[in-house]
Scaffold this motif. Sequence first.
Motif, PDB file in Angstrom:
ATOM      1  N   GLY A  85      29.142   8.682   2.505  1.00 16.01           N
ATOM      2  CA  GLY A  85      29.908   7.775   1.660  1.00 16.01           C
ATOM      3  C   GLY A  85      31.258   7.465   2.268  1.00 16.01           C
ATOM      4  N   THR A  86      32.086   6.816   1.475  1.00 13.39           N
ATOM      5  CA  THR A  86      33.396   6.372   1.925  1.00 13.39           C
ATOM      6  C   THR A  86      34.495   7.124   1.194  1.00 13.39           C
ATOM      7  OG1 THR A  86      32.457   4.195   2.326  1.00 13.39           O
ATOM      8  CG2 THR A  86      34.853   4.334   2.243  1.00 13.39           C
ATOM      9  N   PHE A  87      35.378   7.743   1.957  1.00 13.07           N
ATOM     10  CA  PHE A  87      36.515   8.476   1.403  1.00 13.07           C
ATOM     11  C   PHE A  87      37.765   7.633   1.614  1.00 13.07           C
ATOM     12  CE2 PHE A  87      34.763  12.737   0.663  1.00 13.07           C
ATOM     13  CZ  PHE A  87      33.549  12.619   1.317  1.00 13.07           C
ATOM     14  N   THR A  88      38.513   7.443   0.559  1.00 14.10           N
ATOM     15  CA  THR A  88      39.709   6.603   0.632  1.00 14.10           C
ATOM     16  C   THR A  88      40.949   7.418   0.289  1.00 14.10           C
ATOM     17  OG1 THR A  88      38.418   4.668   0.046  1.00 14.10           O
ATOM     18  CG2 THR A  88      40.787   4.496  -0.247  1.00 14.10           C
ATOM     19  N   CYS A  89      41.942   7.321   1.160  1.00 14.73           N
ATOM     20  CA  CYS A  89      43.199   8.038   0.943  1.00 14.73           C
ATOM     21  C   CYS A  89      44.310   7.043   0.661  1.00 14.73           C
ATOM     22  CB  CYS A  89      43.546   8.851   2.190  1.00 14.73           C
ATOM     23  SG  CYS A  89      45.142   9.695   2.076  1.00 14.73           S
ATOM     24  N   ASP A  90      45.130   7.373  -0.329  1.00 16.08           N
ATOM     25  CA  ASP A  90      46.316   6.576  -0.602  1.00 16.08           C
ATOM     26  C   ASP A  90      47.517   7.524  -0.579  1.00 16.08           C
ATOM     27  OD1 ASP A  90      47.823   4.377  -1.057  1.00 16.08           O
ATOM     28  OD2 ASP A  90      47.316   4.163  -3.172  1.00 16.08           O
ATOM     29  N   LYS A 135      28.628   1.630  -6.656  1.00 21.79           N
ATOM     30  CA  LYS A 135      29.606   0.544  -6.793  1.00 21.79           C
ATOM     31  C   LYS A 135      31.015   1.108  -6.974  1.00 21.79           C
ATOM     32  CE  LYS A 135      27.336  -2.636  -9.466  1.00 21.79           C
ATOM     33  NZ  LYS A 135      27.332  -3.308 -10.758  1.00 21.79           N
ATOM     34  N   ASP A 136      31.107   2.224  -7.689  1.00 14.26           N
ATOM     35  CA  ASP A 136      32.434   2.723  -8.062  1.00 14.26           C
ATOM     36  C   ASP A 136      32.823   3.980  -7.301  1.00 14.26           C
ATOM     37  OD1 ASP A 136      32.780   0.693  -9.974  1.00 14.26           O
ATOM     38  OD2 ASP A 136      31.487   1.808 -11.364  1.00 14.26           O
ATOM     39  N   SER A 137      34.121   4.126  -7.151  1.00 18.28           N
ATOM     40  CA  SER A 137      34.684   5.328  -6.541  1.00 18.28           C
ATOM     41  C   SER A 137      35.031   6.319  -7.632  1.00 18.28           C
ATOM     42  CB  SER A 137      35.968   4.984  -5.802  1.00 18.28           C
ATOM     43  OG  SER A 137      35.705   4.141  -4.726  1.00 18.28           O
ATOM     44  N   ILE A 138      34.979   7.596  -7.271  1.00 20.71           N
ATOM     45  CA  ILE A 138      35.486   8.609  -8.193  1.00 20.71           C
ATOM     46  C   ILE A 138      36.669   9.286  -7.529  1.00 20.71           C
ATOM     47  CG2 ILE A 138      33.323   9.076  -9.416  1.00 20.71           C
ATOM     48  CD1 ILE A 138      33.152  11.602  -7.549  1.00 20.71           C
ATOM     49  N   SER A 139      37.608   9.695  -8.362  1.00 22.91           N
ATOM     50  CA  SER A 139      38.778  10.373  -7.855  1.00 22.91           C
ATOM     51  C   SER A 139      38.387  11.822  -7.559  1.00 22.91           C
ATOM     52  CB  SER A 139      39.841  10.286  -8.939  1.00 22.91           C
ATOM     53  OG  SER A 139      40.822  11.242  -8.696  1.00 22.91           O
ATOM     54  N   ILE A 140      38.782  12.339  -6.380  1.00 21.28           N
ATOM     55  CA  ILE A 140      38.383  13.711  -6.043  1.00 21.28           C
ATOM     56  C   ILE A 140      39.565  14.648  -5.802  1.00 21.28           C
ATOM     57  CG2 ILE A 140      36.082  13.129  -5.177  1.00 21.28           C
ATOM     58  CD1 ILE A 140      37.233  13.283  -2.325  1.00 21.28           C
ATOM     59  N   PHE A 141      40.736  14.085  -5.493  1.00 21.66           N
ATOM     60  CA  PHE A 141      41.869  14.958  -5.158  1.00 21.66           C
ATOM     61  C   PHE A 141      43.204  14.234  -5.325  1.00 21.66           C
ATOM     62  CE2 PHE A 141      45.053  16.385  -2.127  1.00 21.66           C
ATOM     63  CZ  PHE A 141      45.142  17.723  -2.458  1.00 21.66           C
ATOM     64  N   HIS A 142      44.216  14.987  -5.767  1.00 25.28           N
ATOM     65  CA  HIS A 142      45.582  14.462  -5.844  1.00 25.28           C
ATOM     66  C   HIS A 142      46.562  15.510  -5.362  1.00 25.28           C
ATOM     67  CE1 HIS A 142      44.662  11.033  -8.393  1.00 25.28           C
ATOM     68  NE2 HIS A 142      43.828  11.826  -9.021  1.00 25.28           N
ATOM     69  N   TYR A 143      47.581  15.055  -4.702  1.00 29.07           N
ATOM     70  CA  TYR A 143      48.729  15.925  -4.412  1.00 29.07           C
ATOM     71  C   TYR A 143      49.930  15.236  -5.024  1.00 29.07           C
ATOM     72  CZ  TYR A 143      52.326  18.503  -2.005  1.00 29.07           C
ATOM     73  OH  TYR A 143      53.421  19.271  -1.725  1.00 29.07           O
ATOM     74  N   THR A 144      50.547  15.876  -5.991  1.00 21.95           N
ATOM     75  CA  THR A 144      51.699  15.264  -6.640  1.00 21.95           C
ATOM     76  C   THR A 144      52.636  16.347  -7.164  1.00 21.95           C
ATOM     77  OG1 THR A 144      52.387  13.708  -8.358  1.00 21.95           O
ATOM     78  CG2 THR A 144      50.396  14.950  -8.804  1.00 21.95           C
ATOM     79  N   ASN A 145      53.943  16.066  -7.148  1.00 21.59           N
ATOM     80  CA  ASN A 145      54.967  17.042  -7.557  1.00 21.59           C
ATOM     81  C   ASN A 145      54.846  18.362  -6.804  1.00 21.59           C
ATOM     82  OD1 ASN A 145      56.145  15.315  -9.455  1.00 21.59           O
ATOM     83  ND2 ASN A 145      54.596  15.872 -10.981  1.00 21.59           N
ATOM     84  N   GLY A 146      54.418  18.280  -5.561  1.00 24.75           N
ATOM     85  CA  GLY A 146      54.325  19.479  -4.745  1.00 24.75           C
ATOM     86  C   GLY A 146      53.109  20.344  -5.014  1.00 24.75           C
ATOM     87  N   VAL A 161      56.489  12.937  -2.309  1.00 27.04           N
ATOM     88  CA  VAL A 161      55.366  12.315  -1.620  1.00 27.04           C
ATOM     89  C   VAL A 161      54.063  12.634  -2.377  1.00 27.04           C
ATOM     90  CG1 VAL A 161      55.080  14.260  -0.032  1.00 27.04           C
ATOM     91  CG2 VAL A 161      54.297  12.026   0.661  1.00 27.04           C
ATOM     92  N   THR A 162      53.185  11.647  -2.480  1.00 24.13           N
ATOM     93  CA  THR A 162      51.901  11.888  -3.145  1.00 24.13           C
ATOM     94  C   THR A 162      50.756  11.438  -2.241  1.00 24.13           C
ATOM     95  OG1 THR A 162      51.688   9.722  -4.206  1.00 24.13           O
ATOM     96  CG2 THR A 162      52.906  11.397  -5.432  1.00 24.13           C
ATOM     97  N   PHE A 163      49.632  12.120  -2.395  1.00 27.16           N
ATOM     98  CA  PHE A 163      48.394  11.719  -1.731  1.00 27.16           C
ATOM     99  C   PHE A 163      47.296  11.691  -2.779  1.00 27.16           C
ATOM    100  CE2 PHE A 163      50.732  13.757   1.736  1.00 27.16           C
ATOM    101  CZ  PHE A 163      50.568  12.840   2.754  1.00 27.16           C
ATOM    102  N   SER A 164      46.407  10.724  -2.685  1.00 31.11           N
ATOM    103  CA  SER A 164      45.236  10.775  -3.563  1.00 31.11           C
ATOM    104  C   SER A 164      44.011  10.331  -2.774  1.00 31.11           C
ATOM    105  CB  SER A 164      45.442   9.919  -4.805  1.00 31.11           C
ATOM    106  OG  SER A 164      45.710   8.600  -4.435  1.00 31.11           O
ATOM    107  N   TRP A 165      42.919  11.041  -3.025  1.00 32.46           N
ATOM    108  CA  TRP A 165      41.656  10.765  -2.345  1.00 32.46           C
ATOM    109  C   TRP A 165      40.608  10.381  -3.376  1.00 32.46           C
ATOM    110  CZ3 TRP A 165      40.185  10.870   2.828  1.00 32.46           C
ATOM    111  CH2 TRP A 165      41.087  11.444   3.748  1.00 32.46           C
ATOM    112  N   SER A 166      39.819   9.369  -3.026  1.00 29.91           N
ATOM    113  CA  SER A 166      38.669   9.034  -3.866  1.00 29.91           C
ATOM    114  C   SER A 166      37.435   8.927  -2.980  1.00 29.91           C
ATOM    115  CB  SER A 166      38.918   7.735  -4.631  1.00 29.91           C
ATOM    116  OG  SER A 166      39.109   6.688  -3.719  1.00 29.91           O
ATOM    117  N   TYR A 167      36.281   8.922  -3.609  1.00 29.24           N
ATOM    118  CA  TYR A 167      35.016   8.945  -2.889  1.00 29.24           C
ATOM    119  C   TYR A 167      34.040   7.965  -3.521  1.00 29.24           C
ATOM    120  CZ  TYR A 167      30.382  10.779  -1.575  1.00 29.24           C
ATOM    121  OH  TYR A 167      29.093  10.914  -1.143  1.00 29.24           O
ATOM    122  N   ARG A 168      33.389   7.185  -2.666  1.00 28.33           N
ATOM    123  CA  ARG A 168      32.339   6.289  -3.140  1.00 28.33           C
ATOM    124  C   ARG A 168      31.064   6.610  -2.374  1.00 28.33           C
ATOM    125  NH1 ARG A 168      30.240   1.675  -1.574  1.00 28.33           N
ATOM    126  NH2 ARG A 168      31.791   1.361   0.051  1.00 28.33           N
TER     127      ARG A 168
END
Length: 154
Positions: free
Chosen positions: A115-120, A66-77, A54-61
């Motif tokens: 701002g806007t925080f986006t989770c995937d 105009k653009d979002s920046i990546s702020i966090f990832h959860y990957t490979n545990g 399972v992976t999670f990624s968060w970005s922030y605008r």
Amino acid sequence: MLTLLVLTSVVLLSAAPQSEAIVVYTGWERHALVGSDIRLSCSFFSWRWTSDDVTFSWSYRPDGAKDSISIFHYTNGVPYVDNKGPFRDRLEFVGNPARRDGSILIRNLDFYDNGTFTCDAKNPPDIVGRPSSVRLLVFEKNSQVPVQSQFRLV
Ligand SMILES: *[C@@H]1O[C@H](CO)[C@@H](O)[C@H](O)[C@H]1NC(C)=O
């Protein structure tokens, strides 16, 4: 008759995964005071078992950008906080991936964090879905003072 039944279930089983998709949830809008901490939650719905991958990624605008920046990832545990951006020293992973929880904590909120925080999220092989966004509004500590003084004046 049996052949027809088997055929029908084969068709149903192979069609099902295509209509399935991951659904990601965050809040809609959060309010907080300058200097406080906030937990931004992210979870997902998927018909499949929760994957070890399972992976999670968060970005922030930021508001107005105009653009979002990546702020966090959860990957490979493993959780990774991006070493750039306004939250590099203030972000902590407080989720529980086994429970489909990809929440983050942002400490010591600043007046300029609006701002806007986006989770995937992805739950392989269930990876088709739309990210979800939550808006953060940070208020100054004394932002209620005008309201209170109005009451006192009356
Ligand atoms: C952040 O949003 C709040 C609520 O709308 C507003 O009062 C404040 O001025 C905003 N901060 C900045 C830096 O624009």
